[in-house]
Design a protein around this motif. Structure first.
Motif, PDB file in Angstrom:
ATOM      1  N   GLY A  54      25.201  28.369  46.078  1.00  0.00           N
ATOM      2  CA  GLY A  54      26.799  27.462  45.807  1.00  0.00           C
ATOM      3  C   GLY A  54      27.377  28.383  46.617  1.00  0.00           C
ATOM      4  N   SER A  55      28.782  28.978  46.207  1.00  0.00           N
ATOM      5  CA  SER A  55      29.998  29.571  46.847  1.00  0.00           C
ATOM      6  C   SER A  55      30.305  30.575  46.312  1.00  0.00           C
ATOM      7  CB  SER A  55      30.309  28.137  47.723  1.00  0.00           C
ATOM      8  OG  SER A  55      31.520  27.770  46.405  1.00  0.00           O
ATOM      9  N   ASN A  56      31.380  30.869  46.889  1.00  0.00           N
ATOM     10  CA  ASN A  56      31.971  32.029  46.849  1.00  0.00           C
ATOM     11  C   ASN A  56      33.636  32.043  46.817  1.00  0.00           C
ATOM     12  OD1 ASN A  56      33.576  34.342  46.007  1.00  0.00           O
ATOM     13  ND2 ASN A  56      33.762  35.621  48.696  1.00  0.00           N
ATOM     14  N   ASN A  57      33.744  31.183  45.871  1.00  0.00           N
ATOM     15  CA  ASN A  57      35.279  30.220  44.949  1.00  0.00           C
ATOM     16  C   ASN A  57      35.755  30.592  44.404  1.00  0.00           C
ATOM     17  OD1 ASN A  57      33.710  30.181  42.651  1.00  0.00           O
ATOM     18  ND2 ASN A  57      33.588  27.438  42.732  1.00  0.00           N
ATOM     19  N   GLY A  58      35.926  32.606  43.847  1.00  0.00           N
ATOM     20  CA  GLY A  58      36.697  32.697  43.249  1.00  0.00           C
ATOM     21  C   GLY A  58      37.027  32.615  41.570  1.00  0.00           C
ATOM     22  N   ASP A  59      35.405  31.650  41.696  1.00  0.00           N
ATOM     23  CA  ASP A  59      35.580  31.081  39.546  1.00  0.00           C
ATOM     24  C   ASP A  59      36.591  32.271  38.833  1.00  0.00           C
ATOM     25  OD1 ASP A  59      34.657  28.650  40.351  1.00  0.00           O
ATOM     26  OD2 ASP A  59      32.283  29.192  40.067  1.00  0.00           O
ATOM     27  N   TRP A  60      37.653  32.333  38.283  1.00  0.00           N
ATOM     28  CA  TRP A  60      37.658  32.719  37.146  1.00  0.00           C
ATOM     29  C   TRP A  60      37.574  31.998  35.364  1.00  0.00           C
ATOM     30  CZ3 TRP A  60      37.288  37.370  38.681  1.00  0.00           C
ATOM     31  CH2 TRP A  60      37.971  39.000  37.433  1.00  0.00           C
ATOM     32  N   TRP A  61      38.289  32.829  34.555  1.00  0.00           N
ATOM     33  CA  TRP A  61      37.937  33.118  33.168  1.00  0.00           C
ATOM     34  C   TRP A  61      38.320  31.203  33.382  1.00  0.00           C
ATOM     35  CZ3 TRP A  61      34.533  36.448  32.189  1.00  0.00           C
ATOM     36  CH2 TRP A  61      35.351  38.094  32.351  1.00  0.00           C
ATOM     37  N   GLY A  62      39.471  30.790  33.449  1.00  0.00           N
ATOM     38  CA  GLY A  62      40.350  29.541  33.496  1.00  0.00           C
ATOM     39  C   GLY A  62      39.716  28.487  34.025  1.00  0.00           C
ATOM     40  N   ASP A  63      38.515  28.945  35.189  1.00  0.00           N
ATOM     41  CA  ASP A  63      38.084  27.676  35.933  1.00  0.00           C
ATOM     42  C   ASP A  63      36.990  27.268  35.511  1.00  0.00           C
ATOM     43  OD1 ASP A  63      39.651  27.767  38.283  1.00  0.00           O
ATOM     44  OD2 ASP A  63      38.291  29.540  38.703  1.00  0.00           O
ATOM     45  N   ILE A  64      35.788  27.757  33.952  1.00  0.00           N
ATOM     46  CA  ILE A  64      34.861  27.037  33.441  1.00  0.00           C
ATOM     47  C   ILE A  64      35.168  26.329  32.273  1.00  0.00           C
ATOM     48  CG2 ILE A  64      32.359  28.312  32.532  1.00  0.00           C
ATOM     49  CD1 ILE A  64      33.144  30.818  34.827  1.00  0.00           C
ATOM     50  N   SER A  65      34.871  25.786  31.612  1.00  0.00           N
ATOM     51  CA  SER A  65      35.323  25.146  30.457  1.00  0.00           C
ATOM     52  C   SER A  65      34.473  25.780  28.995  1.00  0.00           C
ATOM     53  CB  SER A  65      34.203  23.692  30.443  1.00  0.00           C
ATOM     54  OG  SER A  65      34.333  22.886  29.317  1.00  0.00           O
ATOM     55  N   GLY A  66      34.753  25.958  28.442  1.00  0.00           N
ATOM     56  CA  GLY A  66      34.611  25.823  26.566  1.00  0.00           C
ATOM     57  C   GLY A  66      34.720  27.800  26.560  1.00  0.00           C
ATOM     58  N   ILE A  67      34.775  28.917  27.534  1.00  0.00           N
ATOM     59  CA  ILE A  67      34.678  29.656  27.229  1.00  0.00           C
ATOM     60  C   ILE A  67      35.228  31.053  25.980  1.00  0.00           C
ATOM     61  CG2 ILE A  67      35.105  32.765  27.817  1.00  0.00           C
ATOM     62  CD1 ILE A  67      34.706  31.855  31.184  1.00  0.00           C
ATOM     63  N   ASP A  68      34.760  31.068  25.119  1.00  0.00           N
ATOM     64  CA  ASP A  68      34.721  32.003  23.818  1.00  0.00           C
ATOM     65  C   ASP A  68      34.400  32.726  23.598  1.00  0.00           C
ATOM     66  OD1 ASP A  68      32.626  30.308  22.479  1.00  0.00           O
ATOM     67  OD2 ASP A  68      33.656  29.174  22.092  1.00  0.00           O
ATOM     68  N   LEU A  69      33.579  33.390  24.131  1.00  0.00           N
ATOM     69  CA  LEU A  69      32.893  34.458  23.672  1.00  0.00           C
ATOM     70  C   LEU A  69      32.984  35.564  25.299  1.00  0.00           C
ATOM     71  CD1 LEU A  69      31.029  36.315  21.849  1.00  0.00           C
ATOM     72  CD2 LEU A  69      28.757  35.094  23.378  1.00  0.00           C
ATOM     73  N   TRP A  70      33.930  36.828  24.966  1.00  0.00           N
ATOM     74  CA  TRP A  70      33.600  37.869  25.826  1.00  0.00           C
ATOM     75  C   TRP A  70      32.463  39.252  25.710  1.00  0.00           C
ATOM     76  CZ3 TRP A  70      37.223  34.650  25.734  1.00  0.00           C
ATOM     77  CH2 TRP A  70      37.388  33.467  27.155  1.00  0.00           C
ATOM     78  N   THR A  71      31.796  39.436  26.053  1.00  0.00           N
ATOM     79  CA  THR A  71      31.131  40.794  25.729  1.00  0.00           C
ATOM     80  C   THR A  71      30.469  41.857  26.651  1.00  0.00           C
ATOM     81  OG1 THR A  71      28.576  39.173  26.423  1.00  0.00           O
ATOM     82  CG2 THR A  71      29.650  39.645  23.774  1.00  0.00           C
ATOM     83  N   ILE A  72      30.782  42.940  26.163  1.00  0.00           N
ATOM     84  CA  ILE A  72      30.126  44.027  27.381  1.00  0.00           C
ATOM     85  C   ILE A  72      29.525  44.559  27.261  1.00  0.00           C
ATOM     86  CG2 ILE A  72      31.121  46.535  27.985  1.00  0.00           C
ATOM     87  CD1 ILE A  72      33.970  45.840  27.022  1.00  0.00           C
TER      88      ILE A  72
END
Length: 208
Positions: free
Chosen positions: A131-149
């Motif tokens: 793909g590309s280095n386009n800097g996708d961050w949380w708000g660029d991705i649909s439906g994120i509702d789970l964060w894990t470490i």
């Protein structure tokens, strides 16, 4: 590069850390509700010398569709830092293998259009593997509702080693600010950054 023992580096380091067995250990952060389109992730990591597979530092995904995700991790072969964003865009940092049993400070930064990756305060040269280095961050991705470490979607690419002083920021940290965090392991806020910019923090230095 690398800090063999952060207790003896910079300010006093508490020595506390999450320890992951590389099988099924992780921290479920729930839904952090982040929607920023730029920002930073910082952490101290100590990858086990026996680590031979991918290992997640931080992941955010759609719990019902784990392919909608962004995650910062170490990548095999070689255990270099890497990031995967929306639709599988993959950018890898440098050639330095990190499964050396030493503590390293790592940072992932997106300015909204491209990523930067820092290792021990130094910017890594980046390679786009898909793909590309386009800097996708949380708000660029649909439906994120789970964060894990330490794991992706509770099942994939478990971290093997230790993690400490983890931060998720809604600001684009500069190299100078990242170097401050590297040289002062107990520091929570680098110069010019306010507490409101720190959207998630797992410092593990209480009582130090």
């Amino acid at each position: 590069k690398g800090v063999a023992d952060p207790v003896n580096y910079g300010k006093v380091y508490s020595g506390r850390a999450f320890s992951f067995d590389g099988t099924n250990d992780y921290v479920d952060c729930g839904n952090l509700g982040l929607s920023d389109t730029s920002g930073s992730i910082t952490a101290w990591i100590n990858i086990s010398a026996s680590a031979t597979a991918d290992g997640i530092i931080i992941s955010g995904c759609d719990d019902s569709s784990s392919s909608n995700a962004m995650f910062f991790y170490y990548d095999e072969p070689g255990e270099q830092l890497a990031v995967v964003g929306n639709t599988g865009n993959k950018t890898k940092g440098g050639t330095t293998g990190l499964n050396d049993g030493k503590w390293h400070h790592v940072a992932l930064v997106s300015n909204g259009s491209a990523y930067s990756i820092y290792l021990d305060g130094v910017a890594e040269s980046l390679t786009v593997e898909s793909g590309s280095n386009n800097g996708d961050w949380w708000g660029d991705i649909s439906g994120i509702d789970l964060w894990t470490i330490g794991i992706h979607d509770k099942t994939t690419d478990p971290f093997k080693g230790k993690l400490s002083n983890i931060g998720i920021w809604n600001t684009v940290l500069t190299q100078t600010q990242i170097q401050e965090l590297y040289t002062n392991p107990e520091m929570q806020l680098p110069t010019g950054v306010s507490a409101s910019n720190l959207k998630g923090a797992w410092m593990l230095n209480e009582g130090a």
